[in-house]
Structure formats: structure tokens, C-alpha cells
Motif scaffolding. Structure first.
Motif, PDB file in Angstrom:
ATOM      1  N   ALA A  78      96.728  65.864 -62.172  1.00 25.39           N
ATOM      2  CA  ALA A  78      96.883  67.257 -61.749  1.00 25.39           C
ATOM      3  C   ALA A  78      98.340  67.688 -61.816  1.00 25.39           C
ATOM      4  O   ALA A  78      99.232  66.990 -61.341  1.00 25.39           O
ATOM      5  CB  ALA A  78      96.357  67.448 -60.326  1.00 25.39           C
ATOM      6  N   ARG A 113     103.200  78.416 -59.132  1.00 23.63           N
ATOM      7  CA  ARG A 113     102.719  79.144 -60.312  1.00 23.63           C
ATOM      8  C   ARG A 113     103.839  79.308 -61.335  1.00 23.63           C
ATOM      9  O   ARG A 113     103.600  79.327 -62.548  1.00 23.63           O
ATOM     10  CB  ARG A 113     102.162  80.511 -59.899  1.00 23.63           C
ATOM     11  N   HIS A 154      94.741  63.566 -56.987  1.00 24.63           N
ATOM     12  CA  HIS A 154      93.907  64.018 -58.101  1.00 24.63           C
ATOM     13  C   HIS A 154      94.650  63.688 -59.397  1.00 24.63           C
ATOM     14  O   HIS A 154      95.354  64.543 -59.948  1.00 24.63           O
ATOM     15  CB  HIS A 154      93.641  65.519 -57.984  1.00 24.63           C
ATOM     16  N   GLU A 187      97.813  74.182 -57.064  1.00 26.96           N
ATOM     17  CA  GLU A 187      97.794  75.531 -56.483  1.00 26.96           C
ATOM     18  C   GLU A 187      96.475  76.242 -56.772  1.00 26.96           C
ATOM     19  O   GLU A 187      95.947  76.958 -55.908  1.00 26.96           O
ATOM     20  CB  GLU A 187      98.962  76.338 -57.054  1.00 26.96           C
ATOM     21  N   LYS A 188      95.924  76.027 -57.932  1.00 20.73           N
ATOM     22  CA  LYS A 188      94.723  76.765 -58.347  1.00 20.73           C
ATOM     23  C   LYS A 188      93.430  76.093 -57.907  1.00 20.73           C
ATOM     24  O   LYS A 188      92.507  76.751 -57.435  1.00 20.73           O
ATOM     25  CB  LYS A 188      94.737  76.910 -59.870  1.00 20.73           C
ATOM     26  N   GLU A 189      93.354  74.765 -58.050  1.00 25.88           N
ATOM     27  CA  GLU A 189      92.092  74.061 -57.845  1.00 25.88           C
ATOM     28  C   GLU A 189      91.990  73.353 -56.500  1.00 25.88           C
ATOM     29  O   GLU A 189      90.873  73.083 -56.036  1.00 25.88           O
ATOM     30  CB  GLU A 189      91.891  73.041 -58.969  1.00 25.88           C
ATOM     31  N   TYR A 190      93.124  73.046 -55.885  1.00 26.67           N
ATOM     32  CA  TYR A 190      93.096  72.315 -54.613  1.00 26.67           C
ATOM     33  C   TYR A 190      93.883  73.064 -53.543  1.00 26.67           C
ATOM     34  O   TYR A 190      94.589  72.467 -52.735  1.00 26.67           O
ATOM     35  CB  TYR A 190      93.649  70.895 -54.813  1.00 26.67           C
ATOM     36  N   ARG A 191      93.736  74.373 -53.577  1.00 24.50           N
ATOM     37  CA  ARG A 191      94.519  75.240 -52.686  1.00 24.50           C
ATOM     38  C   ARG A 191      94.244  74.945 -51.214  1.00 24.50           C
ATOM     39  O   ARG A 191      95.158  74.940 -50.398  1.00 24.50           O
ATOM     40  CB  ARG A 191      94.207  76.706 -53.008  1.00 24.50           C
ATOM     41  N   ALA A 224      97.768  73.093 -61.215  1.00 25.72           N
ATOM     42  CA  ALA A 224      96.380  72.732 -60.903  1.00 25.72           C
ATOM     43  C   ALA A 224      96.186  72.573 -59.403  1.00 25.72           C
ATOM     44  O   ALA A 224      95.146  72.966 -58.855  1.00 25.72           O
ATOM     45  CB  ALA A 224      96.002  71.445 -61.626  1.00 25.72           C
TER      46      ALA A 224
END
Length: 306
Positions: free
Chosen positions: A213, A258, A210, A219-223, A217
Motif C-alpha cells: 500500500a 493525497r 497492508h 488515505e483512500k482505502e484504509y481511511r 492507498a
């Protein structure tokens, strides 16, 4: 330091010791509560002089934590024979061969490797199976800036760890710089090293899928993607090394992401990172066994890394 509250019926304030200074000399004749501010006089950590190989961000930061008696050796310069103490190696992984050639063999047992990734095969090939290593969970954004400790909400005590005969000296230096560092035995260190290897291989690969990223990102969007890859790589590492990871690997690695959410992502230093997991796949396939890391292999091919 927060005041210590005591309930006393009658007491005398004793003459200060070397450890505490009491801020009152009043005699108390009836029950009441008083607050005593105890000021510890713990001496500052002693930092052993060291040879520091590498004048980049980490090497300079370690030098700043010293007492002015360190010797900074830049890439290509020889490591002295007569400088006692640890040799902190803060170069890129691909420079390690040159560092070893520039270090007198009698001093190899004083080398302390700060590199990320899987060093074990290379260390074993050099007869350095028990070499000192450090897992540096701290970041130096720019040359000369103070390091930021990678403490997380799952490990507020910090994740940086050291192993080997100079581990205590490394820990003292990092503590003097305001960073956390724990000392581990070899088995515990290997587990943590593998966890960090899984982190860097998984988050960098998913992030590369991505473009643009960051680690945060991912961790948050492609967990879901990174979670599947973490599980796959952890299973493969566990089987290869015959170890059992502590529960909560995914949670610990996502918490670290994070903490360093601004880090960019890219698949690099393949030999030392994702390459180790791909070597497990190659070995299994050559033996007619299923690929232990099929998702990892597929995504490496997708990005034309292999």
C-alpha cells in the motif's frame, strides 16, 4: 501577470519607476477603460552560502538552489570552523551523532536539522534545545531531480516551515528553488513538527499492515484505520506536550497524503518515529496507567516491530 484594469476620465502615463513599467504613453481624454500591464522588478532572493552536510537527494537539491558558493560535506568529512553561515544537515537521523562529532562545538549553534521525526530528546541530550530545524514538506524523487513542493488542497500556501536564527536564510534558499517555506516561532513549529510526526507514524504503520500500500492507498482505502490512529496519536502527543492542535488535523494529514500519494509505506527509523509514541505507552504502563496509544501498540506487536 494579469493586467490591471482602471477606469479613467483623463490621465497622463507617468514616467516608469523602478517598480513598474507602463506599456502606453497615450493621453486619454474621455472616460474609458484601459489595461495597464505592470511588471514588477522585484530582485531575486539572496541566498546565503552554506555548509551542506550530506550528498543525498535533499542535500544536492539544496546545493542546486544556492549561488555556487556552498560547501558540500559528505558523511564522515569534518565541518570547517572558518566557513560562516548555516550548516544544513541533510543526513539520516542515525548519522546525526557522527555529524555532531565532526562539527566544531563553537559552530553547533549554526546547525540546521532537516530530519523527519522526533529529534527533541536527542537535541536536549546534546544541549541543543533551541537548535534550528526545518520541516521539509517537499520530495526529491531521484538524485538530481528538482524537488516537488508538498502543497495540498487544505494548505495551498505550502507546509514547509523553518525555525531558528537561520530560518530566514533557509526560507530564501527554498524560495529561490521555487519552494514554499514559512518561518515559525518555537511553539508553532513544535505543533507542526508533531503533526508531521503523527502523519509519518500513522500512515507508515497502517500501510505496513497492508503490504504494497502506498500513502495514497492508505488515505483512500484504509481511511477509517488511519483516522483512528491519527486521533489516538494526536491525543497522546497533546497530553504529553501540553498543547492543543488546531482543528482539522486529520484533514490536513490526509490532504498531504493525497499530494504525495505515490510514497511507499514502511515502519522504519523506529527510534525517531513510532518509537516516541511507544515510549509514552511504556511510561504510562510502568506507572500503572492505561496505554495512551493502545491501537498503535497492538499494531506494532502485530507486525512484530516490538
Amino acid at each position: 501577470m494579469a493586467p490591471i484594469t482602471l477606469s479613467l476620465s483623463s490621465c497622463f502615463i507617468i514616467k516608469p519607476t523602478s517598480k513598474f513599467t507602463f506599456l502606453s504613453t497615450k493621453i486619454i481624454t474621455k472616460p474609458q477603460k484601459i489595461s495597464i500591464l505592470a511588471m514588477a522588478t522585484t530582485p531575486a532572493a539572496t541566498v546565503s552560502p552554506a555548509v551542506i552536510v550530506g550528498g543525498g537527494r535533499v542535500g544536492r537539491a539544496l546545493q542546486e538552489m544556492g549561488n555556487g558558493q556552498d560547501l558540500l560535506v559528505k558523511r564522515g568529512e569534518p565541518v570547517p570552523l572558518d566557513f560562516e553561515g548555516p550548516i544544513l544537515v541533510c543526513t539520516r537521523n542515525d548519522d546525526l551523532e557522527a555529524v555532531l562529532e565532526a562539527t566544531p562545538k563553537s559552530r553547533w549553534n549554526d546547525l540546521v536539522f532537516f530530519q523527519n521525526g522526533m529529534l527533541e530528546p536527542w537535541l536536549e541530550s546534546k544541549g541543543l534545545e533551541d537548535a534550528d530545524q526545518v520541516l521539509a514538506y517537499f520530495a526529491v524523487a531521484k538524485l538530481g531531480e528538482p524537488p516537488i513542493d508538498g502543497k495540498t488542497d487544505t494548505n495551498p500556501e505550502g507546509l514547509t516551515a523553518a525555525y531558528g536564527k537561520w530560518a530566514a536564510a533557509v526560507a530564501s534558499r527554498l524560495h529561490a528553488g521555487g519552494l514554499s517555506c514559512k518561518i515559525l516561532d518555537k511553539d508553532a513549529f513544535q505543533k507542526q513538527m508533531l503533526e508531521k510526526l503523527i502523519w509519518i507514524a500513522a500512515f507508515m504503520l497502517v500501510g505496513a499492515r497492508h503490504p504494497g500500500a502506498t500513502v495514497g492507498a492508505v488515505e483512500k482505502e484504509y481511511r477509517s484505520e488511519v483516522s483512528s490512529l491519527i486521533a489516538e496519536l494526536a491525543s497522546a502527543a497533546s497530553a504529553e506536550k501540553g498543547i492543543v492542535f488546531e482543528n482539522g488535523v486529520e484533514e490536513r494529514l490526509c490532504a498531504y497524503s493525497r499530494a504525495v500519494a505515490h510514497f511507499p509505506t514502511a515502519v522504519k527509523e523506529f527510534k525517531w518515529r513510532n518509537g516516541w509514541f511507544y515510549s509514552l505507552s511504556e511510561k504510562a504502563i510502568a506507572e500503572g496507567k492505561p496505554d495512551p496509544c493502545p491501537l498503535h501498540t497492538a499494531w506494532l506487536k502485530e507486525l512484530k516491530v516490538i
